[in-house]
Design a protein around this motif. Structure first.
Motif, PDB file in Angstrom:
ATOM      1  N   ASN A 217       0.810  -1.227   0.000  1.00 15.11           N
ATOM      2  CA  ASN A 217       0.000   0.000   0.000  1.00 15.11           C
ATOM      3  C   ASN A 217       0.839   1.271   0.000  1.00 15.11           C
ATOM      4  N   ALA A 218       2.107   1.156  -0.324  1.00 18.37           N
ATOM      5  CA  ALA A 218       2.994   2.330  -0.328  1.00 18.37           C
ATOM      6  C   ALA A 218       2.496   3.368  -1.333  1.00 18.37           C
ATOM      7  N   GLN A 219       2.431   4.582  -0.864  1.00 13.91           N
ATOM      8  CA  GLN A 219       2.029   5.686  -1.737  1.00 13.91           C
ATOM      9  C   GLN A 219       3.233   6.603  -1.920  1.00 13.91           C
ATOM     10  N   ILE A 220       3.877   6.440  -3.063  1.00 16.16           N
ATOM     11  CA  ILE A 220       5.058   7.233  -3.371  1.00 16.16           C
ATOM     12  C   ILE A 220       4.608   8.509  -4.066  1.00 16.16           C
ATOM     13  N   PRO A 221       5.015   9.665  -3.556  1.00 11.85           N
ATOM     14  CA  PRO A 221       4.624  10.920  -4.216  1.00 11.85           C
ATOM     15  C   PRO A 221       5.096  10.960  -5.674  1.00 11.85           C
ATOM     16  N   ALA A 222       4.228  11.432  -6.534  1.00  7.45           N
ATOM     17  CA  ALA A 222       4.533  11.489  -7.967  1.00  7.45           C
ATOM     18  C   ALA A 222       5.785  12.313  -8.248  1.00  7.45           C
ATOM     19  N   CYS A 223       6.034  13.334  -7.439  1.00  3.81           N
ATOM     20  CA  CYS A 223       7.206  14.185  -7.665  1.00  3.81           C
ATOM     21  C   CYS A 223       8.513  13.423  -7.442  1.00  3.81           C
ATOM     22  N   LEU A 224       8.480  12.361  -6.647  1.00  4.80           N
ATOM     23  CA  LEU A 224       9.686  11.547  -6.468  1.00  4.80           C
ATOM     24  C   LEU A 224       9.885  10.607  -7.646  1.00  4.80           C
ATOM     25  N   ILE A 225       8.791  10.101  -8.174  1.00  5.80           N
ATOM     26  CA  ILE A 225       8.873   9.174  -9.300  1.00  5.80           C
ATOM     27  C   ILE A 225       9.267   9.918 -10.570  1.00  5.80           C
TER      28      ILE A 225
END
Length: 92
Positions: free
Chosen positions: A78-86
């Motif tokens: 369920n990890a939610q990685i911020p789009a700005c990091l991706i």
């Protein structure tokens, strides 16, 4: 392990080879970072590229992918990685 010493093939016992592999004075690269940098540079130079910026860009992108993968692994399913990091170029 076999090594070439002064034109002669010398057999080195496995425990000695392992000790040399672990000894920083005998290793070709002092760290995985240095090994990765050489790998990236070699790929670019082998293709005839001489622009160091392209090499640096590739290194930064590889590191970004690695960091995102670490975050996903540590955060679980369920990890939610911020789009700005991706994708830092994303219009956020």
């Amino acid at each position: 392990m076999e090594t070439l010493t002064q034109g002669r093939l010398v057999i080195v016992p496995a425990h000695v080879a392992e000790e040399k592999r672990l000894d920083p004075e005998f290793r070709l690269f002092r760290s995985s970072t240095e090994r990765t940098a050489w790998s990236i540079a070699a790929r670019h130079l082998a293709r005839g590229q001489k622009d160091p910026v392209k090499m640096i860009v590739e290194a930064i992108e590889l590191e970004r992918v690695r960091c995102v993968a670490l975050l996903q692994t540590s955060g679980g399913a369920n990890a939610q990685i911020p789009a700005c990091l991706i994708d830092p170029d994303l219009d956020w």
